[in-house]
Scaffold this motif. Structure first.
Motif, PDB file in Angstrom:
ATOM      1  N   ASP A  51       0.772  -1.065  -0.037  1.00 14.89           N
ATOM      2  CA  ASP A  51       0.092  -0.141  -0.155  1.00 14.89           C
ATOM      3  C   ASP A  51       0.692   1.483  -0.014  1.00 14.89           C
ATOM      4  OD1 ASP A  51       1.426  -0.235   2.616  1.00 14.89           O
ATOM      5  OD2 ASP A  51      -0.581   0.071   3.969  1.00 14.89           O
ATOM      6  N   TRP A  52       2.311   1.459  -0.382  1.00 19.31           N
ATOM      7  CA  TRP A  52       3.280   1.944  -1.286  1.00 19.31           C
ATOM      8  C   TRP A  52       2.817   3.280  -1.222  1.00 19.31           C
ATOM      9  CZ3 TRP A  52       4.393   3.944  -4.850  1.00 19.31           C
ATOM     10  CH2 TRP A  52       4.253   3.716  -5.847  1.00 19.31           C
ATOM     11  N   ALA A  53       1.412   3.853  -2.207  1.00 12.45           N
ATOM     12  CA  ALA A  53       1.148   4.134  -2.590  1.00 12.45           C
ATOM     13  C   ALA A  53       0.240   5.184  -2.619  1.00 12.45           C
ATOM     14  CB  ALA A  53       0.588   4.508  -4.458  1.00 12.45           C
ATOM     15  N   ILE A  54      -0.771   4.516  -1.893  1.00 11.56           N
ATOM     16  CA  ILE A  54      -1.383   5.255  -0.798  1.00 11.56           C
ATOM     17  C   ILE A  54      -0.903   5.579   0.984  1.00 11.56           C
ATOM     18  CG2 ILE A  54      -3.464   4.533  -2.354  1.00 11.56           C
ATOM     19  CD1 ILE A  54      -3.884   2.712  -0.235  1.00 11.56           C
ATOM     20  N   ALA A 135       7.089   6.339 -11.002  1.00 15.98           N
ATOM     21  CA  ALA A 135       6.961   7.670 -12.190  1.00 15.98           C
ATOM     22  C   ALA A 135       8.855   6.994 -12.572  1.00 15.98           C
ATOM     23  CB  ALA A 135       6.832   8.698 -12.373  1.00 15.98           C
ATOM     24  N   LYS A 136       9.276   7.116 -13.655  1.00 15.66           N
ATOM     25  CA  LYS A 136      10.649   7.681 -13.991  1.00 15.66           C
ATOM     26  C   LYS A 136      10.748   9.111 -14.263  1.00 15.66           C
ATOM     27  CE  LYS A 136      14.497   6.439 -17.092  1.00 15.66           C
ATOM     28  NZ  LYS A 136      14.683   5.384 -18.443  1.00 15.66           N
ATOM     29  N   VAL A 137      11.370   9.937 -13.205  1.00 15.80           N
ATOM     30  CA  VAL A 137      11.290  11.014 -13.241  1.00 15.80           C
ATOM     31  C   VAL A 137      13.350  11.144 -12.890  1.00 15.80           C
ATOM     32  CG1 VAL A 137      11.176  13.081 -11.807  1.00 15.80           C
ATOM     33  CG2 VAL A 137       9.873  11.257 -11.883  1.00 15.80           C
ATOM     34  N   GLU A 138      13.068  12.795 -13.956  1.00 16.79           N
ATOM     35  CA  GLU A 138      15.343  12.681 -14.271  1.00 16.79           C
ATOM     36  C   GLU A 138      14.641  14.346 -13.916  1.00 16.79           C
ATOM     37  OE1 GLU A 138      16.584  10.919 -18.021  1.00 16.79           O
ATOM     38  OE2 GLU A 138      15.089   9.674 -18.061  1.00 16.79           O
ATOM     39  N   ILE A 139      15.791  14.632 -13.667  1.00 21.31           N
ATOM     40  CA  ILE A 139      16.086  16.191 -13.049  1.00 21.31           C
ATOM     41  C   ILE A 139      17.327  16.394 -14.288  1.00 21.31           C
ATOM     42  CG2 ILE A 139      16.816  18.687 -12.198  1.00 21.31           C
ATOM     43  CD1 ILE A 139      14.423  17.340 -10.631  1.00 21.31           C
ATOM     44  N   VAL A 381       2.097   0.116  -8.882  1.00 18.00           N
ATOM     45  CA  VAL A 381       1.455   0.545  -7.594  1.00 18.00           C
ATOM     46  C   VAL A 381       0.257  -0.795  -7.151  1.00 18.00           C
ATOM     47  CG1 VAL A 381      -1.272   1.930  -7.337  1.00 18.00           C
ATOM     48  CG2 VAL A 381       1.033   3.037  -8.192  1.00 18.00           C
ATOM     49  N   GLY A 382      -0.158  -0.620  -5.785  1.00 15.63           N
ATOM     50  CA  GLY A 382      -0.251  -2.474  -5.323  1.00 15.63           C
ATOM     51  C   GLY A 382       0.303  -3.870  -5.136  1.00 15.63           C
TER      52      GLY A 382
END
Length: 385
Positions: A51-54, A135-139, A381-382
Motif C-alpha cells: 500500500d506504499w502508493a496510498i 514514475a521515472k523522473v529525471e532532472i 502500484v498495489g
C-alpha cells in the motif's frame, strides 16, 4: 589424546581471533552464504508493503542516522507534478518548481514519467518531499537542485544527472520572494546552511561540479541508498578548511553504491563528522574517502574494491601533512584487490547517535546484497516495491 585436545583448543582460539579483526582483506570478492535479498533497515521499513502508493508519507518514518528527524512534507498535502515545464520566476501550478517553493509542507509526487530540464537552479523550500516512486523522473541537462537556508527536505527516487551551472538572474525561492542569484556551480544537489535533510534512492551522475555538496554549517543529514557513477569529485562535506562553523556538521552516509567511473571524494570531509557505513565501492581512480582540516571519520562495515592501479589501492587520503592525530577509524570493513585503510588518531570515533537515530551496522561482507537496489526503484502500484 591430550595433544589432540590442545590442537582443538588452539583452533578455536585462532578462529575467534580472526573474526575479531577490524577488517577483512582479500584479493577476490567474498562468497558468503548470505540469505537471498535481505533488505537493509531503511528499505525493510516500507518496501515490503503493497500500500506504499496510498501511504506514501510512511516513508518519512524510515530514515536512520543523523537525518532521523527529517519530516519532509509528512504533515502536508499531496501535490502532483503534471508537467515538466519550468519557469524560474513565475512557475505554473502543476510544475515541480511551483510545488517546491510553497511555504506550506507538501509531499510532491509525479503523475507520469518525465524529464525535467530546469532553466535555472531549483530552490527548495522547507518541509518538502520530492517522491519519484511510481514514475521515472529525471532532472537533467540544466541546472539542478539547491537546498539553501531551509530545513526538513526529503529527496527520494529520482535521477539527477548531466547538471549544468545556473545563470545569474532572478529565481523564485518562495511564493512571496523572487531574488537575484549569482549563478549556481552545477552541483546535482547543493545543501547549504540547512538541516534535517534526507537524500535516498537517487541516481546521480555527470554534474559540472559535485554530485552532492553539504556545506556552510549544514547538519543532521542522511544520504542513503543512492547510486553514484561517472563523475570526478563526487561528494564534499564542508565548505572550506577555514570555515569553522562546519564543526557542527554531522552526516550519515549509508547503503550507497559508488559505481564505475568515479575518481575521488566519496566523500571528502572538512572539519565536521561523517559516519560512512555499509556502502559499496566498486572502484576509484584516486581515493575513496578523503579529508582536510581535522574532520572525524568512522568507516564501518563498508565493502571496498580497489582499482587495479597499484598506486591507487589506498582508500584514504589526507590533504595535510600533520594528520596523525585526526580521528579516522575503520571497523568491520571488507578490503578487496589490495584496498587498505590508513587509520589515525586515538579514542573512539563512533557516532554518538541518540536511541532513535541509531541502527545496527552489518558486517562488510553483507554490503553487496544490502546495496543491490541502490538508486531509484521501479515501484508498481498495489505491489511491494
Amino acid at each position: 589424546m591430550a595433544s589432540l585436545s590442545c590442537l582443538v583448543l588452539l583452533s578455536l582460539i585462532f578462529s575467534n581471533f580472526a573474526h575479531s579483526l577490524a577488517g577483512y582483506y582479500t584479493s577476490k570478492p567474498l562468497a558468503y552464504n548470505v540469505p537471498k535479498k535481505p533488505m537493509n533497515v531503511i528499505d525493510s521499513c516500507w518496501r515490503t508493503k503493497s500500500d506504499w502508493a496510498i501511504n506514501r508519507k510512511a516513508l518519512a518514518d524510515c530514515v536512520v542516522g543523523y537525518g532521523k528527524a527529517t519530516l519532509g512534507g509528512k504533515y502536508g498535502a499531496i501535490y502532483v507534478v503534471t508537467s515538466p515545464y519550468d519557469d524560474p520566476v513565475n512557475p505554473k501550478p502543476g510544475t515541480l518548481r511551483y510545488g517546491v517553493i510553497q511555504s506550506i509542507p507538501l509531499w510532491i509526487i509525479f503523475a507520469r514519467d518525465m524529464v525535467i530540464k530546469l532553466k535555472n537552479e531549483l530552490i527548495v523550500n522547507s518541509f518538502k518531499t520530492i517522491d519519484g516512486r511510481g514514475a521515472k523522473v529525471e532532472i537533467a541537462y540544466g541546472p539542478c537542485i539547491t537546498i539553501q537556508g531551509v530545513t526538513n527536505v526529503i529527496i527520494h527516487g529520482i535521477s539527477i544527472h548531466d547538471c549544468k551551472p545556473g545563470m545569474a538572474g532572478r529565481v523564485r525561492s518562495s511564493s512571496t520572494h523572487v531574488g537575484m542569484r549569482g549563478g549556481s556551480d552545477g552541483d546535482a544537489i547543493n545543501v547549504f546552511a540547512s538541516s534535517n535533510i534526507w537524500i535516498d534512492h537517487c541516481y546521480l551522475a555527470r554534474a559540472k561540479d559535485g554530485l552532492i555538496d553539504v556545506i556552510h554549517a549544514s547538519t543532521s543529514v542522511t544520504i542513503s541508498n543512492n547510486y553514484f557513477t561517472q563523475h570526478d569529485k563526487v561528494m564534499l562535506l564542508g565548505h572550506n578548511d577555514k570555515f569553522i562553523a562546519d564543526k557542527v556538521m554531522k552526516v550519515t552516509l549509508v547503503f550507497n553504491h559508488f559505481g564505475e567511473g568515479l575518481i575521488e571524494r566519496m566523500p571528502r570531509v572538512r572539519i565536521g563528522y561523517a559516519h560512512v557505513a555499509n556502502n559499496k565501492y566498486d572502484e576509484w581512480k584516486m581515493y575513496a574517502i578523503g579529508g582536510s582540516a581535522n574532520p572525524t571519520i568512522f568507516s564501518e562495515g563498508n565493502y571496498f574494491v580497489a582499482p587495479d592501479n597499484r598506486s591507487s589501492k589506498q582508500v584514504t587520503k589526507r590533504e595535510a601533512t600533520n594528520w596523525q592525530n585526526w580521528k579516522w577509524q575503520s571497523s568491520k570493513d571488507v578490503f578487496i584487490n589490495g584496498a587498505y585503510f590508513v587509520p589515525s588518531g586515538y579514542g573512539s570515533s563512533a557516532p554518538l547517535y541518540t536511541r532513535v537515530q541509531s541502527f545496527t551496522v552489518a558486517p562488510g561482507y553483507m554490503v553487496p546484497v544490502l546495496t543491490s537496489n541502490a538508486g531509484p526503484l521501479r515501484c508498481l502500484v498495489g505491489k511491494p516495491c
